[in-house]
Structure formats: structure tokens, C-alpha cells
Design a protein around this motif. Structure first.
Motif, PDB file in Angstrom:
ATOM      1  N   GLU A 145      51.555  57.321  40.812  1.00  0.00           N
ATOM      2  CA  GLU A 145      50.967  55.992  40.928  1.00  0.00           C
ATOM      3  C   GLU A 145      49.444  56.061  40.881  1.00  0.00           C
ATOM      4  O   GLU A 145      48.826  57.023  41.345  1.00  0.00           O
ATOM      5  CB  GLU A 145      51.418  55.330  42.225  1.00  0.00           C
ATOM      6  CG  GLU A 145      52.902  54.958  42.234  1.00  0.00           C
ATOM      7  CD  GLU A 145      53.303  54.252  43.505  1.00  0.00           C
ATOM      8  OE1 GLU A 145      52.681  54.536  44.543  1.00  0.00           O
ATOM      9  OE2 GLU A 145      54.225  53.435  43.458  1.00  0.00           O
ATOM     10  N   THR A 181      44.597  53.001  42.627  1.00  0.00           N
ATOM     11  CA  THR A 181      44.284  51.614  42.989  1.00  0.00           C
ATOM     12  C   THR A 181      45.538  50.766  43.170  1.00  0.00           C
ATOM     13  O   THR A 181      45.465  49.540  43.126  1.00  0.00           O
ATOM     14  CB  THR A 181      43.392  50.978  41.902  1.00  0.00           C
ATOM     15  OG1 THR A 181      44.057  51.101  40.627  1.00  0.00           O
ATOM     16  CG2 THR A 181      42.028  51.628  41.849  1.00  0.00           C
ATOM     17  N   VAL A 182      46.707  51.423  43.403  1.00  0.00           N
ATOM     18  CA  VAL A 182      47.944  50.641  43.493  1.00  0.00           C
ATOM     19  C   VAL A 182      47.859  49.601  44.609  1.00  0.00           C
ATOM     20  O   VAL A 182      48.352  48.471  44.458  1.00  0.00           O
ATOM     21  CB  VAL A 182      49.163  51.581  43.692  1.00  0.00           C
ATOM     22  CG1 VAL A 182      49.081  52.339  45.017  1.00  0.00           C
ATOM     23  CG2 VAL A 182      50.454  50.789  43.614  1.00  0.00           C
ATOM     24  N   TRP A 188      45.266  48.053  45.480  1.00  0.00           N
ATOM     25  CA  TRP A 188      44.307  47.043  45.062  1.00  0.00           C
ATOM     26  C   TRP A 188      44.891  46.062  44.038  1.00  0.00           C
ATOM     27  O   TRP A 188      44.298  45.017  43.769  1.00  0.00           O
ATOM     28  CB  TRP A 188      43.087  47.724  44.430  1.00  0.00           C
ATOM     29  CG  TRP A 188      42.174  48.419  45.391  1.00  0.00           C
ATOM     30  CD1 TRP A 188      42.444  49.529  46.128  1.00  0.00           C
ATOM     31  CD2 TRP A 188      40.836  48.051  45.700  1.00  0.00           C
ATOM     32  NE1 TRP A 188      41.362  49.889  46.869  1.00  0.00           N
ATOM     33  CE2 TRP A 188      40.347  49.003  46.641  1.00  0.00           C
ATOM     34  CE3 TRP A 188      39.996  47.023  45.289  1.00  0.00           C
ATOM     35  CZ2 TRP A 188      39.059  48.940  47.158  1.00  0.00           C
ATOM     36  CZ3 TRP A 188      38.695  46.960  45.800  1.00  0.00           C
ATOM     37  CH2 TRP A 188      38.258  47.908  46.732  1.00  0.00           C
ATOM     38  N   GLU A 189      46.009  46.405  43.432  1.00  0.00           N
ATOM     39  CA  GLU A 189      46.482  45.664  42.261  1.00  0.00           C
ATOM     40  C   GLU A 189      46.641  44.163  42.500  1.00  0.00           C
ATOM     41  O   GLU A 189      46.236  43.366  41.634  1.00  0.00           O
ATOM     42  CB  GLU A 189      47.792  46.277  41.754  1.00  0.00           C
ATOM     43  CG  GLU A 189      47.558  47.591  41.029  1.00  0.00           C
ATOM     44  CD  GLU A 189      48.849  48.269  40.593  1.00  0.00           C
ATOM     45  OE1 GLU A 189      49.935  47.683  40.840  1.00  0.00           O
ATOM     46  OE2 GLU A 189      48.767  49.369  40.023  1.00  0.00           O
ATOM     47  N   LEU A 225      43.108  42.783  42.337  1.00  0.00           N
ATOM     48  CA  LEU A 225      42.521  42.959  41.012  1.00  0.00           C
ATOM     49  C   LEU A 225      43.124  41.991  40.001  1.00  0.00           C
ATOM     50  O   LEU A 225      42.423  41.464  39.132  1.00  0.00           O
ATOM     51  CB  LEU A 225      42.717  44.405  40.533  1.00  0.00           C
ATOM     52  CG  LEU A 225      41.951  45.485  41.314  1.00  0.00           C
ATOM     53  CD1 LEU A 225      42.352  46.871  40.837  1.00  0.00           C
ATOM     54  CD2 LEU A 225      40.436  45.291  41.176  1.00  0.00           C
ATOM     55  N   GLU A 226      44.437  41.731  40.135  1.00  0.00           N
ATOM     56  CA  GLU A 226      45.078  40.778  39.224  1.00  0.00           C
ATOM     57  C   GLU A 226      44.521  39.378  39.425  1.00  0.00           C
ATOM     58  O   GLU A 226      44.241  38.658  38.460  1.00  0.00           O
ATOM     59  CB  GLU A 226      46.592  40.788  39.449  1.00  0.00           C
ATOM     60  CG  GLU A 226      47.276  42.064  38.955  1.00  0.00           C
ATOM     61  CD  GLU A 226      48.759  42.058  39.270  1.00  0.00           C
ATOM     62  OE1 GLU A 226      49.257  41.006  39.732  1.00  0.00           O
ATOM     63  OE2 GLU A 226      49.412  43.103  39.080  1.00  0.00           O
ATOM     64  N   SER A 253      41.852  44.005  36.129  1.00  0.00           N
ATOM     65  CA  SER A 253      42.867  45.047  36.075  1.00  0.00           C
ATOM     66  C   SER A 253      42.317  46.372  35.556  1.00  0.00           C
ATOM     67  O   SER A 253      42.847  47.443  35.870  1.00  0.00           O
ATOM     68  CB  SER A 253      44.034  44.599  35.190  1.00  0.00           C
ATOM     69  OG  SER A 253      44.629  43.433  35.733  1.00  0.00           O
TER      70      SER A 253
END
Length: 310
Positions: free
Chosen positions: A206, A209-210, A212-213, A216-217, A222
Motif C-alpha cells: 500500500e 499516503t493510504v 491520506w487518500e 486528498l480525493e 490524488s
């Protein structure tokens, strides 16, 4: 075929019944079947028969029957010492057990992050109201079997779609950092010059930044890449690094609400995002018979509601 050197276990020696030993101890101490009978609430003839039964089972005489008098034989003196010592140890052990208060305990399992950042800072509120209850916290990322591990309550951190039990609270996320780092962050794009503070996931494939996703989205970032990365095995360590001004961490709310309220961490950007994960309370079958565990669950929910309002 058995080896010549193999030893056959010695047969267990059958002990005399306890009531015979109690009568013997009283008779040996008073040297009187009559006085012994009064102590053990039997008749003199019943005590006499018990002593005869004991002598028959041992195959030795324990008393010399003299005219209106008793005397211990050598075998009687040996048995008296052993019985007195054994009965005293039994009395002491029984007294200790009766005097010891019954242990009241609540066992809980949860993640290390929830334990250190949310639960433990509040736990004194519960123990102050329940001073006789021992709280055992198992902080682990492993999903423990509640029944097998003898645990009353679990607070699970899972995706909303997989949550079972009662919802404690859902999570939202946003970047957090120390105030001196925040002064350089005016727009989300400024994060490219900062250090990413993140936690190693069990699945090393993974992206770092998983966590953070979701944010970020929402921000349309992204493809954001920060200058460098510091990885930790525990989320609480990443948070400590952020408080120390070593970079930017994705802040899980409400876990970090108190750090924000006290100004140790600040949110440079006001926008947050739902992480689509939450904390759920599960209870074991044993918790149904543990009033303290039920009190603990009620306390968790009251604290969560208070934290949400704050």
C-alpha cells in the motif's frame, strides 16, 4: 516390553477422612474423648468409634487407653504433629480467601492508537467512579477472539460498511501539524515542501499516503507527493513527531481533538474529509454477566458523545 530401569509410579496413598482427623486432633490435644466430643459436637462414644476407625485404617494404635486417662503413642505423636500443621495451614488459607475481596475486572481490546490517544487520557474518569474495578487494556492491531481471550469489550476500528455492534463514532481526517510548521502552509499545494509522517501498514504494497487518500480525493490532490517521508509502526508515534514539529500527519478526529483544542496541533486547512471508517463497540457473552463491563460500555458512549460535542 518395559525397560528394566523403568519405575512404576507409587500408588496414591488414601488419606483418612477429614472428620476423623479433626476428632483425633481434639482428642490428642485434650487427651480426653469427652472433651474432644464437646469440641466437634459429637457424643463421646462417636469420637471413640472414630478414633478406632482411624487406628484400624492406619494399622497402628494412636492412644494408650489407661484407667480414666489417655496417652499418645509414638505413632500418635507423629500423626498429631502432621495433623496440627496441616489444619493450621488450611485455616490460614481459608481465612485469607474469605478476607480477600472478589476481584472485579473489565477486559478491553482495541487498537494502540485508540488506546493511547483517546481511551487512556479519559480512563481516570471511569476508575474514579469505579475504584474497585480492575481495567485491563489489550492494545493490539490483532483482532482478538473475545470469548477465547476472556475479554469483555472490544472497540474495533473498521470500514463503516464492515462495522458491527454499536457505533462509538465515525472518523474524519485532515492534515495536522505543529504551529511553527503551519505558518508555511497557505494552500494544500504547499505540502509538497513538507515531510510526510505516516504509519507502515501491514500490507507493505500500500502507498504511504493510504491514510491520506480520503482527504486528498476531496481536495483533488490524488497525485500529491511530499518532499520526504518518516514512517512509524504506531500512529501515536507519528502524532508525537507532528507535535515535535517534524512534519505533517493525517489527523484522525476525534482521536486528536484534544491536541487541537490545546494548540499542540493545528489544522492549516479548514477542510476535512470523512475517512469512511469508524470505531464500533462489540461485547462478549461474558460481558452480559459482568455489570462493570456494562457500566464501561455506557461510560464509553457518554465520553464519545461529550467528545463529539466538544
Amino acid at each position: 516390553m518395559h525397560s528394566e530401569n523403568a519405575k512404576t509410579p507409587a500408588p496414591a496413598v488414601e488419606l483418612p477422612p477429614l472428620e476423623l482427623l479433626r476428632s483425633f486432633e481434639a482428642a490428642a490435644r485434650t487427651l480426653s474423648f469427652t472433651q474432644a466430643a464437646a469440641e466437634v459436637f459429637l457424643t463421646q462414644s462417636a469420637v471413640s468409634r472414630q478414633i478406632q476407625q482411624l487406628e484400624a485404617s492406619l494399622g497402628v494404635l494412636l492412644f494408650e487407653r489407661r484407667h480414666r486417662a489417655l496417652a499418645l503413642t509414638e505413632a500418635g505423636r507423629v500423626l498429631q504433629r502432621a495433623v496440627v500443621e496441616s489444619l493450621e495451614r488450611l485455616r490460614d488459607a481459608t481465612a485469607r480467601l474469605r478476607a480477600a475481596p472478589a476481584m472485579r475486572q473489565v477486559a478491553i481490546t482495541t487498537t494502540p492508537g485508540f488506546a493511547s490517544l483517546w481511551l487512556i487520557p479519559r480512563l481516570a474518569h471511569f476508575t474514579a467512579d469505579h475504584p474497585l474495578v480492575d481495567v485491563r487494556v489489550s492494545a493490539t492491531l490483532d483482532v482478538l477472539d473475545l470469548e477465547r481471550s476472556r475479554i469483555d469489550v472490544a472497540v474495533r476500528f473498521v470500514p463503516i460498511t464492515r462495522g458491527t455492534g454499536a457505533t462509538l463514532f465515525e472518523e474524519s481526517v485532515m492534515p495536522l501539524c505543529a504551529p511553527r510548521i503551519a505558518v508555511a502552509l497557505h494552500v494544500p499545494g504547499d505540502l509538497v515542501e513538507q515531510t510526510l509522517l505516516t504509519v507502515d501498514m501491514p500490507n507493505h504494497a500500500e502507498a504511504p499516503t493510504v491514510d491520506w487518500e480520503p482527504w486528498l480525493e476531496v481536495m483533488g490532490l490524488s497525485d500529491l507527493r511530499m518532499k520526504n517521508t518518516m514512517r512509524f509502526t504506531q500512529y501515536a508515534d507519528a502524532v508525537a513527531a507532528a507535535v515535535a514539529g517534524q512534519g505533517v500527519v493525517i489527523g484522525r478526529l476525534p482521536l486528536l481533538r484534544e491536541l487541537v483544542q490545546t494548540g499542540q496541533l493545528v489544522a492549516p486547512f479548514s477542510e476535512g474529509a470523512a475517512s469512511r471508517r469508524g470505531y464500533f463497540i462489540e461485547t462478549s457473552r461474558r460481558a452480559a454477566g459482568n455489570p462493570d463491563a456494562q457500566d464501561f460500555v455506557r461510560w464509553l458512549r457518554v465520553e464519545a458523545e461529550a467528545a463529539q460535542r466538544g
